[in-house]
Design a protein around this motif. Structure first.
Motif, PDB file in Angstrom:
ATOM      1  N   GLN A 125      -0.580 -63.257 -23.120  1.00 21.39           N
ATOM      2  CA  GLN A 125      -1.147 -64.272 -22.028  1.00 21.39           C
ATOM      3  C   GLN A 125      -0.926 -64.406 -20.538  1.00 21.39           C
ATOM      4  O   GLN A 125      -1.631 -64.876 -19.948  1.00 21.39           O
ATOM      5  N   TYR A 126       0.089 -63.465 -20.248  1.00 22.65           N
ATOM      6  CA  TYR A 126       0.429 -63.311 -18.514  1.00 22.65           C
ATOM      7  C   TYR A 126      -0.309 -62.135 -17.823  1.00 22.65           C
ATOM      8  O   TYR A 126      -0.177 -62.290 -16.600  1.00 22.65           O
ATOM      9  N   GLY A 127      -1.106 -61.390 -18.743  1.00 20.11           N
ATOM     10  CA  GLY A 127      -2.072 -60.446 -17.929  1.00 20.11           C
ATOM     11  C   GLY A 127      -1.618 -59.179 -17.704  1.00 20.11           C
ATOM     12  O   GLY A 127      -2.268 -58.573 -16.911  1.00 20.11           O
ATOM     13  N   PHE A 128      -0.440 -58.792 -18.230  1.00 16.01           N
ATOM     14  CA  PHE A 128       0.081 -57.272 -18.034  1.00 16.01           C
ATOM     15  C   PHE A 128      -1.293 -56.349 -18.694  1.00 16.01           C
ATOM     16  O   PHE A 128      -1.747 -56.685 -19.683  1.00 16.01           O
ATOM     17  N   ASP A 129      -1.317 -55.137 -18.112  1.00 17.59           N
ATOM     18  CA  ASP A 129      -2.226 -54.141 -18.603  1.00 17.59           C
ATOM     19  C   ASP A 129      -1.875 -53.409 -19.815  1.00 17.59           C
ATOM     20  O   ASP A 129      -2.413 -52.967 -20.569  1.00 17.59           O
ATOM     21  N   GLY A 130      -0.287 -53.335 -19.779  1.00 15.09           N
ATOM     22  CA  GLY A 130       0.098 -52.820 -21.244  1.00 15.09           C
ATOM     23  C   GLY A 130       1.622 -53.292 -21.527  1.00 15.09           C
ATOM     24  O   GLY A 130       2.210 -54.171 -20.745  1.00 15.09           O
ATOM     25  N   VAL A 131       1.847 -52.923 -22.751  1.00 15.18           N
ATOM     26  CA  VAL A 131       3.313 -53.254 -22.939  1.00 15.18           C
ATOM     27  C   VAL A 131       3.829 -52.132 -23.683  1.00 15.18           C
ATOM     28  O   VAL A 131       3.199 -51.162 -24.310  1.00 15.18           O
ATOM     29  N   TRP A 132       5.250 -51.791 -23.243  1.00 12.67           N
ATOM     30  CA  TRP A 132       6.129 -50.531 -23.701  1.00 12.67           C
ATOM     31  C   TRP A 132       6.806 -51.027 -24.933  1.00 12.67           C
ATOM     32  O   TRP A 132       7.407 -52.125 -24.966  1.00 12.67           O
ATOM     33  N   ILE A 133       6.646 -50.316 -25.883  1.00 13.86           N
ATOM     34  CA  ILE A 133       7.248 -50.458 -27.456  1.00 13.86           C
ATOM     35  C   ILE A 133       8.406 -49.496 -27.560  1.00 13.86           C
ATOM     36  O   ILE A 133       8.003 -48.218 -27.506  1.00 13.86           O
ATOM     37  N   GLU A 134       9.630 -49.684 -27.630  1.00 15.81           N
ATOM     38  CA  GLU A 134      10.807 -48.703 -27.495  1.00 15.81           C
ATOM     39  C   GLU A 134      11.168 -48.194 -29.006  1.00 15.81           C
ATOM     40  O   GLU A 134      11.727 -49.008 -29.774  1.00 15.81           O
ATOM     41  N   THR A 135      10.742 -47.112 -29.006  1.00 14.02           N
ATOM     42  CA  THR A 135      11.318 -46.480 -30.325  1.00 14.02           C
ATOM     43  C   THR A 135      12.706 -45.353 -30.132  1.00 14.02           C
ATOM     44  O   THR A 135      13.036 -44.904 -31.085  1.00 14.02           O
TER      45      THR A 135
END
Length: 257
Positions: free
Chosen positions: A42-52
């Motif tokens: 909802q905050y409007g970031f273009d992407g999210v980093w998923i940490e594996t």
């Protein structure tokens, strides 16, 4: 029965940086869930980093996490833990729109990342219709345009080999990381040491000067300066916001004690 085909999902970050725009992504220092990704969308970031690489996230967790990102049009970027073709294309197969590979120190290593991320004729990714390809006609002919490929320049040897690494095609972003860079320079846990920051600045100049795209982790205090230097992908951690908010709240509480 006639099949109903859908369009392949657009990769927001890939297209923004290709158009000369600034792209943003958010990461956390702890393993996240699909619910958290849905919430932060909802905050409007273009992407999210998923940490594996460091997080306890299994391949089986990635589909729902990337679905949550899809709901908000965010690019899902998975940092993988091994520079192996099967790990790379399996990560795409289960739904990631992008991968970020740590500790890429040579052109040969960068080439493995690029070729494993792309179908023929750009690479040798194993033929499979991934989660992103469900319902997409001729997915394997379209996927190369929507897969984001990022390599991390985070060791001094990578900096020394940067000219050669930058010649590798089909890498979207060359991402600089000061934490591991500092320890590889013998400056353990000193990411803001003047020598480290000097190397970072010089590397940004070299990346942009070669016509490629630079990325880096930022804070509120330095994001504008890095954008002014020409960085196109900026990634921020959520932890400082939590720390600041928690401290302010608890300071108010302590005033009543």
């Amino acid at each position: 029965m006639k099949s109903c085909f859908m369009q392949i999902r657009k990769n927001k970050i890939k297209h923004k940086i290709a158009n000369g725009e600034i792209a943003s992504a958010v990461m956390t220092p702890f393993p996240i869930t699909a619910g958290f990704i849905d919430f932060i969308g909802q905050y409007g970031f273009d992407g999210v980093w998923i940490e594996t690489e460091h997080g306890a996230i299994d391949f089986a967790d990635i589909p729902d996490m990337t679905r949550a990102a899809d709901l908000w049009g965010m690019t899902s970027i998975v940092r993988v833990n091994l520079n192996l073709p099967s790990v790379i294309y399996r990560t795409f197969d289960v739904g990631a729109q992008g991968i970020i590979m740590p500790h890429v120190n040579t052109a040969d290593e960068a080439r493995i990342v690029a070729e494993s991320s792309k179908f023929y004729p750009l690479g040798n990714r194993g033929m499979f219709t991934s989660r992103q390809g469900i319902g997409v006609e001729d997915y394997t002919l379209k996927a190369n345009d929507e897969t984001l490929v990022i390599v991390m320049i985070e060791d001094i040897i990578a900096v020394e080999n940067l000219d050669e690494i930058l010649t590798v095609d089909n890498i979207d972003v060359f991402y600089l990381a000061s934490g591991d860079l500092s320890q590889s320079m013998g400056l353990y846990d000193q990411p803001n040491h003047p020598q480290v920051l000097k190397i970072i600045d010089e590397s940004i100049t070299k990346i942009i000067g070669s016509g490629r795209i630079a990325g880096i982790g930022v804070t509120d205090s330095n994001v504008e300066s890095y954008i002014e230097q020409g960085v196109s992908l900026v990634v921020t951690k959520i932890q400082p916001w939590l720390e600041k908010g928690a401290k302010n709240f608890l300071d108010h509480c302590k005033k009543r004690n």
